[in-house]
Write a protein that holds these residues in place. Structure first.
Motif, PDB file in Angstrom:
ATOM      1  N   LEU A  22      10.000 -18.156 -49.748  1.00 56.06           N
ATOM      2  CA  LEU A  22       9.206 -17.693 -48.618  1.00 56.06           C
ATOM      3  C   LEU A  22       8.293 -18.657 -48.198  1.00 56.06           C
ATOM      4  N   HIS A  23       7.779 -19.646 -48.795  1.00 57.81           N
ATOM      5  CA  HIS A  23       7.099 -20.586 -47.979  1.00 57.81           C
ATOM      6  C   HIS A  23       7.847 -21.803 -47.118  1.00 57.81           C
ATOM      7  N   ASN A  24       9.356 -21.854 -47.777  1.00 56.09           N
ATOM      8  CA  ASN A  24      10.248 -22.664 -47.045  1.00 56.09           C
ATOM      9  C   ASN A  24      10.712 -22.127 -46.105  1.00 56.09           C
ATOM     10  N   GLY A  25      10.655 -20.842 -45.599  1.00 49.53           N
ATOM     11  CA  GLY A  25      11.302 -20.159 -44.264  1.00 49.53           C
ATOM     12  C   GLY A  25      12.133 -19.392 -44.845  1.00 49.53           C
ATOM     13  N   GLY A  26      12.295 -18.916 -46.142  1.00 48.77           N
ATOM     14  CA  GLY A  26      13.303 -17.828 -46.774  1.00 48.77           C
ATOM     15  C   GLY A  26      12.632 -16.465 -46.027  1.00 48.77           C
ATOM     16  N   PHE A  27      13.543 -15.503 -45.917  1.00 46.78           N
ATOM     17  CA  PHE A  27      13.412 -14.235 -45.567  1.00 46.78           C
ATOM     18  C   PHE A  27      13.806 -13.098 -46.689  1.00 46.78           C
ATOM     19  N   LEU A  28      13.069 -12.202 -46.931  1.00 47.53           N
ATOM     20  CA  LEU A  28      13.405 -11.137 -47.926  1.00 47.53           C
ATOM     21  C   LEU A  28      13.183  -9.552 -47.212  1.00 47.53           C
ATOM     22  N   MET A  29      14.258  -8.901 -47.315  1.00 49.57           N
ATOM     23  CA  MET A  29      14.220  -7.358 -46.969  1.00 49.57           C
ATOM     24  C   MET A  29      14.056  -6.853 -48.169  1.00 49.57           C
ATOM     25  N   ILE A  30      13.294  -5.816 -48.267  1.00 46.69           N
ATOM     26  CA  ILE A  30      13.084  -4.890 -49.363  1.00 46.69           C
ATOM     27  C   ILE A  30      13.407  -3.305 -49.161  1.00 46.69           C
ATOM     28  N   ASP A  31      13.923  -2.778 -49.499  1.00 44.91           N
ATOM     29  CA  ASP A  31      14.696  -1.484 -49.102  1.00 44.91           C
ATOM     30  C   ASP A  31      14.756  -0.283 -50.246  1.00 44.91           C
ATOM     31  N   ASP A  32      14.966   0.768 -49.849  1.00 47.00           N
ATOM     32  CA  ASP A  32      14.994   1.749 -50.965  1.00 47.00           C
ATOM     33  C   ASP A  32      13.882   1.905 -51.848  1.00 47.00           C
ATOM     34  N   PHE A  33      12.859   2.213 -51.461  1.00 46.53           N
ATOM     35  CA  PHE A  33      11.618   2.434 -52.274  1.00 46.53           C
ATOM     36  C   PHE A  33      10.769   3.610 -51.454  1.00 46.53           C
ATOM     37  N   TRP A  34      10.294   4.528 -52.066  1.00 45.34           N
ATOM     38  CA  TRP A  34       9.595   5.498 -51.622  1.00 45.34           C
ATOM     39  C   TRP A  34       8.269   5.957 -52.295  1.00 45.34           C
ATOM     40  N   GLY A  35       7.522   6.558 -51.533  1.00 44.64           N
ATOM     41  CA  GLY A  35       6.360   6.933 -52.053  1.00 44.64           C
ATOM     42  C   GLY A  35       5.192   6.096 -52.271  1.00 44.64           C
ATOM     43  N   ASP A  36       3.871   6.472 -52.478  1.00 41.81           N
ATOM     44  CA  ASP A  36       2.753   5.667 -52.430  1.00 41.81           C
ATOM     45  C   ASP A  36       2.942   4.621 -53.856  1.00 41.81           C
ATOM     46  N   GLN A  37       3.423   5.184 -54.935  1.00 43.06           N
ATOM     47  CA  GLN A  37       3.450   4.736 -56.261  1.00 43.06           C
ATOM     48  C   GLN A  37       4.223   3.289 -56.162  1.00 43.06           C
ATOM     49  N   GLU A  38       5.701   3.700 -55.515  1.00 43.66           N
ATOM     50  CA  GLU A  38       6.278   2.597 -55.308  1.00 43.66           C
ATOM     51  C   GLU A  38       5.881   1.616 -54.430  1.00 43.66           C
ATOM     52  N   LEU A  39       5.459   1.863 -53.059  1.00 38.78           N
ATOM     53  CA  LEU A  39       4.704   1.091 -52.445  1.00 38.78           C
ATOM     54  C   LEU A  39       3.630   0.186 -53.136  1.00 38.78           C
ATOM     55  N   HIS A  92       9.825  10.816 -54.195  1.00 38.37           N
ATOM     56  CA  HIS A  92       9.329   9.963 -55.383  1.00 38.37           C
ATOM     57  C   HIS A  92       8.014  10.166 -55.448  1.00 38.37           C
ATOM     58  N   GLY A  93       7.593  11.259 -55.324  1.00 38.80           N
ATOM     59  CA  GLY A  93       5.958  11.589 -55.369  1.00 38.80           C
ATOM     60  C   GLY A  93       5.160  11.498 -54.130  1.00 38.80           C
ATOM     61  N   PRO A  94       3.781  11.590 -54.166  1.00 40.58           N
ATOM     62  CA  PRO A  94       2.995  11.462 -52.802  1.00 40.58           C
ATOM     63  C   PRO A  94       3.374  10.541 -51.974  1.00 40.58           C
ATOM     64  N   GLY A  95       3.339  10.545 -50.780  1.00 46.54           N
ATOM     65  CA  GLY A  95       3.858   9.594 -49.622  1.00 46.54           C
ATOM     66  C   GLY A  95       5.234   9.553 -49.382  1.00 46.54           C
ATOM     67  N   SER A  96       5.918  10.259 -50.035  1.00 47.88           N
ATOM     68  CA  SER A  96       7.441  10.350 -49.873  1.00 47.88           C
ATOM     69  C   SER A  96       7.890  10.852 -48.739  1.00 47.88           C
ATOM     70  N   ASP A  97       7.248  11.863 -48.264  1.00 47.10           N
ATOM     71  CA  ASP A  97       7.507  12.744 -47.090  1.00 47.10           C
ATOM     72  C   ASP A  97       6.569  12.217 -45.892  1.00 47.10           C
ATOM     73  N   LEU A 116       9.503  -4.749 -45.444  1.00 42.13           N
ATOM     74  CA  LEU A 116       9.455  -3.902 -46.500  1.00 42.13           C
ATOM     75  C   LEU A 116      10.149  -2.389 -45.441  1.00 42.13           C
ATOM     76  N   CYS A 117      11.047  -1.890 -45.948  1.00 42.88           N
ATOM     77  CA  CYS A 117      11.516  -1.093 -45.456  1.00 42.88           C
ATOM     78  C   CYS A 117      11.196   0.405 -46.255  1.00 42.88           C
ATOM     79  N   HIS A 118      10.124   0.748 -46.296  1.00 36.77           N
ATOM     80  CA  HIS A 118       9.530   1.834 -47.010  1.00 36.77           C
ATOM     81  C   HIS A 118       9.702   3.163 -46.696  1.00 36.77           C
ATOM     82  N   ASN A 119      10.154   4.128 -47.575  1.00 36.05           N
ATOM     83  CA  ASN A 119      10.589   5.421 -47.471  1.00 36.05           C
ATOM     84  C   ASN A 119      11.716   5.619 -46.548  1.00 36.05           C
ATOM     85  N   ASN A 120      12.709   4.546 -47.086  1.00 45.32           N
ATOM     86  CA  ASN A 120      14.056   4.464 -46.456  1.00 45.32           C
ATOM     87  C   ASN A 120      15.055   3.838 -47.518  1.00 45.32           C
ATOM     88  N   ASP A 121      16.395   4.144 -47.224  1.00 45.45           N
ATOM     89  CA  ASP A 121      17.442   3.594 -48.089  1.00 45.45           C
ATOM     90  C   ASP A 121      18.586   3.140 -46.899  1.00 45.45           C
TER      91      ASP A 121
END
Length: 158
Positions: A22-39, A92-97, A116-121
């Motif tokens: 990441l410090h050298n210019g990389g990019f990361l996309m994180i997807d398919d995680f839902w709710g407060d606990q997973e965040l 996936h618990g509280p915050g999922s909706d 971070l693509c939270h509450n998404n797949d």
């Protein structure tokens, strides 16, 4: 690209490698995680690699939502298994909706380094578009493809 990261646990060597990437210019996309606990899990793991980069919600006015396709709302794509049971989100618990939440982690130069693509797949819209024509039209065609194209275009031009 990481998905299904609700139980993410990075080992020390992975933390070091992610930090360098990441410090050298990389990019990361994180997807398919839902709710407060997973965040919380994802945020805690990322904080080990980039402790001073705090996730910030991206407004619909952020260029990633308008890079090629002008999205009028933030997309939310449920996994096809959940959609087949009539759900429009994955419980996936509280915050999922709470609706979709796209968060960004920005480097010290203001570059979006982690999305971070939270509450998404979004990925299910890419990998399962051929399994059901209705799912394809409602999610792949309408949300996953346009958002994916926007993400790639944005990352390659910024």
């Amino acid at each position: 690209y990481m998905n299904g990261v609700g139980g993410l646990h990075l080992h020390p060597d992975e933390i070091t490698a992610l930090r360098h990437y990441l410090h050298n210019g990389g990019f990361l996309m994180i997807d398919d995680f839902w709710g407060d606990q997973e965040l919380d899990v994802v945020s805690e793991q990322l904080a080990q690699a980039v402790p001073n980069w705090n996730p910030r919600s991206l407004p619909l006015s952020h260029p990633i939502f308008n890079a090629v396709y002008k999205l009028k709302e933030k997309p939310q794509v449920p996994g096809i298994r959940h959609w087949r049971t009539g759900e429009t989100f994955e419980d996936h618990g509280p915050g999922s909706d709470d609706g979709p939440d796209f968060k960004g982690l920005f480097d010290n130069n203001g570059r979006l380094a982690v999305l971070l693509c939270h509450n998404n797949d979004l990925g299910d819209g890419w990998e399962r578009e051929g399994e059901d024509e209705e799912y394809f039209h409602n999610y792949s065609e309408k949300w996953s493809y346009p958002m994916g194209i926007n993400i790639v275009f944005y990352v390659m031009t910024h």
